[in-house]
Scaffold this active site. Structure first.
Site, PDB file in Angstrom:
ATOM      1  N   LYS A  11       0.856  -1.200   0.000  1.00 49.59           N
ATOM      2  CA  LYS A  11       0.000   0.000   0.000  1.00 49.59           C
ATOM      3  C   LYS A  11       0.885   1.241   0.000  1.00 49.59           C
ATOM      4  CE  LYS A  11       0.816   1.304   4.521  1.00 49.59           C
ATOM      5  NZ  LYS A  11       1.672   2.443   4.890  1.00 49.59           N
ATOM      6  N   PRO A 106       9.687  -4.518   0.049  1.00 49.42           N
ATOM      7  CA  PRO A 106      10.764  -4.296   1.016  1.00 49.42           C
ATOM      8  C   PRO A 106      10.219  -4.018   2.409  1.00 49.42           C
ATOM      9  CG  PRO A 106      10.801  -2.608  -0.730  1.00 49.42           C
ATOM     10  CD  PRO A 106       9.627  -3.498  -1.005  1.00 49.42           C
ATOM     11  N   GLY A 108      10.280  -2.383   6.249  1.00 53.49           N
ATOM     12  CA  GLY A 108      10.742  -1.096   6.758  1.00 53.49           C
ATOM     13  C   GLY A 108      10.645  -0.006   5.718  1.00 53.49           C
ATOM     14  N   GLY A 110       7.501   1.374   4.657  1.00 51.13           N
ATOM     15  CA  GLY A 110       6.241   2.126   4.691  1.00 51.13           C
ATOM     16  C   GLY A 110       5.216   1.607   3.704  1.00 51.13           C
ATOM     17  N   LEU A 111       5.460   0.398   3.183  1.00 52.56           N
ATOM     18  CA  LEU A 111       4.564  -0.174   2.170  1.00 52.56           C
ATOM     19  C   LEU A 111       3.626  -1.225   2.752  1.00 52.56           C
ATOM     20  CD1 LEU A 111       7.232  -0.501  -0.667  1.00 52.56           C
ATOM     21  CD2 LEU A 111       5.228   0.992  -0.724  1.00 52.56           C
ATOM     22  N   GLY A 114       4.505  -6.469   5.821  1.00 51.90           N
ATOM     23  CA  GLY A 114       4.237  -7.429   6.901  1.00 51.90           C
ATOM     24  C   GLY A 114       2.758  -7.485   7.236  1.00 51.90           C
ATOM     25  N   SER A 115       2.116  -6.313   7.252  1.00 46.15           N
ATOM     26  CA  SER A 115       0.684  -6.260   7.561  1.00 46.15           C
ATOM     27  C   SER A 115      -0.134  -6.945   6.463  1.00 46.15           C
ATOM     28  CB  SER A 115       0.225  -4.802   7.677  1.00 46.15           C
ATOM     29  OG  SER A 115       0.935  -4.155   8.689  1.00 46.15           O
ATOM     30  N   SER A 116       0.299  -6.763   5.218  1.00 45.34           N
ATOM     31  CA  SER A 116      -0.415  -7.386   4.103  1.00 45.34           C
ATOM     32  C   SER A 116      -0.246  -8.904   4.153  1.00 45.34           C
ATOM     33  CB  SER A 116       0.102  -6.825   2.774  1.00 45.34           C
ATOM     34  OG  SER A 116      -0.717  -7.225   1.709  1.00 45.34           O
ATOM     35  N   ASP A 152      -2.340  -1.386  10.177  1.00 42.06           N
ATOM     36  CA  ASP A 152      -2.574  -1.450   8.729  1.00 42.06           C
ATOM     37  C   ASP A 152      -3.292  -2.728   8.301  1.00 42.06           C
ATOM     38  OD1 ASP A 152      -1.116   0.894   8.607  1.00 42.06           O
ATOM     39  OD2 ASP A 152       0.694  -0.032   7.784  1.00 42.06           O
TER      40      ASP A 152
HETATM   41  O1  C5P Z   1       0.079  -0.910  14.733  1.00 42.27           O
HETATM   42  P1  C5P Z   1       1.499  -1.100  14.334  1.00 42.27           P
HETATM   43  O2  C5P Z   1       2.110  -2.347  14.924  1.00 42.27           O
HETATM   44  O3  C5P Z   1       1.740  -0.976  12.876  1.00 42.27           O
HETATM   45  O4  C5P Z   1       2.258   0.126  14.998  1.00 42.27           O
HETATM   46  C1  C5P Z   1       3.649   0.129  15.217  1.00 42.27           C
HETATM   47  C2  C5P Z   1       3.963   1.257  16.169  1.00 42.27           C
HETATM   48  O5  C5P Z   1       3.753   2.515  15.514  1.00 42.27           O
HETATM   49  C3  C5P Z   1       3.097   1.327  17.409  1.00 42.27           C
HETATM   50  O6  C5P Z   1       3.615   0.546  18.440  1.00 42.27           O
HETATM   51  C4  C5P Z   1       3.113   2.791  17.753  1.00 42.27           C
HETATM   52  O7  C5P Z   1       4.315   3.115  18.423  1.00 42.27           O
HETATM   53  C5  C5P Z   1       3.188   3.460  16.402  1.00 42.27           C
HETATM   54  N1  C5P Z   1       1.868   3.874  15.880  1.00 42.27           N
HETATM   55  C6  C5P Z   1       1.255   5.012  16.409  1.00 42.27           C
HETATM   56  N2  C5P Z   1       0.053   5.424  15.918  1.00 42.27           N
HETATM   57  C7  C5P Z   1      -0.551   4.760  14.916  1.00 42.27           C
HETATM   58  C8  C5P Z   1       0.054   3.615  14.342  1.00 42.27           C
HETATM   59  C9  C5P Z   1       1.269   3.201  14.867  1.00 42.27           C
HETATM   60  O8  C5P Z   1       1.793   5.643  17.324  1.00 42.27           O
HETATM   61  N3  C5P Z   1      -1.723   5.198  14.424  1.00 42.27           N
END
Ligand code: C5P
Length: 297
Positions: A11, A106, A108, A110-111, A114-116, A152
């Site tokens: 994404k 890749p 780390g 921002g794409l 891992g979530s996908s 995500d």
């Molecule tokens: O939800 P996810 O595991 O992707 O988030 C990783 C980290 O990014 C969270 O532990 C938090 O520190 C930060 N985060 C945040 N606000 C969001 C999404 C992520 O502070 N809306």
């Protein structure tokens, strides 16, 4: 037999506004859209799949992909295992599960790779079943697991079950309102090969002066605009924090904007940069102007 296989798209955050944190997370308002860059996740069934004693294992050619419980695929699998109680489960969902992952997104970057992958793991559980046949209770169960796995993951789950390509995401990202885009711009992805740690970026964001908010743009209306009119409207509130932590990325963005002659934005917490084009051929043509790995997705 061909194993059950699901494509897991990347994404971009076309637009990303971030607000001061509440309960450890930052409320956000973002236009998420999928891009045509995919991991591929398969579930090995039969003897090969069952020949493992652990609950979940992953075969992947990319050595940087974490194996075992650090991987969102195994966390998704464990969450499914923990919530499975109905009778009549398929046999291969009762035995240890082995996944095969072809990694192209890749990490780390921002794409959302891992979530996908995590959402694809949940989708594999319903492989072969028509999504419309999914009972409301099952949907709610998957949605809860997705939100627990990461901010995500609900967007990608919406893609897997409903074919969502574009959505307005709010809350910490887990409230997903899909929309049909007026145009499907071609996305030029600039992949600097830099791993950015998301929590560090949000921490830096909190240290920097607050940015002004801009109301609630109608992303469906924005999506009808030609790229050159849309690009100047786009913001990513995490850019200043990421560029403060990685000044070379800010310099790269400035250089790309100059070489492309148009705005370049960052997706998520970085490091991937992108620009938009109306014509995919034009996007492919400009890649030769850049010194950094770039693709049209
Ligand atoms: O939800 P996810 O595991 O992707 O988030 C990783 C980290 O990014 C969270 O532990 C938090 O520190 C930060 N985060 C945040 N606000 C969001 C999404 C992520 O502070 N809306």
């Amino acid at each position: 037999m061909i194993p059950p296989t699901v494509n897991a798209p990347a994404k971009i955050n076309v637009h990303l506004r971030v607000f001061p944190p509440e309960n450890g997370f930052h409320p956000l308002r973002s236009w998420f859209r999928t891009v045509d860059l995919f991991d591929t996740l398969s579930l090995e069934t039969g003897r090969r799949g069952a020949a493992h004693t652990r609950g979940c294992s992953i075969a992947c050619d990319d050595p940087t992909v974490p194996r075992g419980d650090d991987n969102l695929i195994c966390r998704a699998d464990a969450a499914l295992r923990g919530s499975e109680s109905e009778p009549g489960e398929l046999d291969h969902w009762k035995s240890p599960r082995r996944y095969r992952l072809v990694k192209r997104i890749p990490s780390g970057g921002g794409l959302g790779g891992g979530s996908s992958d995590a959402a694809a793991t949940l989708a594999l559980r319903e492989f072969g079943n028509p999504p419309l046949g999914l009972a409301d209770a099952s949907r709610a169960r998957y949605a809860a697991i997705a939100a627990e796995l990461g901010s995500d993951v609900p967007f990608f789950l919406s893609h897997q079950f409903d074919g969502t390509t574009d959505a307005t995401c709010t809350g910490r990202g887990e409230i997903v309102e899909p929309f049909t885009p007026g145009r499907r711009h071609a996305v030029l992805l600039i992949l600097p090969g830099l791993h950015v740690a998301t929590p560090a970026v949000f921490k830096k964001f909190d240290e920097l002066p607050a940015t002004m908010t801009d109301g609630q743009p109608d992303f469906a209306a924005w999506s009808m605009l030609p790229a050159i009119e849309l690009l100047p409207l786009l913001r990513n509130d995490l850019e200043a924090a990421t560029f403060a932590l990685h000044p070379s990325l800010g310099e790269l963005r400035a250089e790309c904007e100059q070489r492309l002659g148009r705005p370049v934005r960052m997706t998520g917490s970085g490091s991937t940069l992108f620009s938009l084009y109306d014509d995919p051929a034009e996007a492919a043509e400009v890649i030769s102007r850049l010194d950094v790995r770039s693709i049209v997705g």
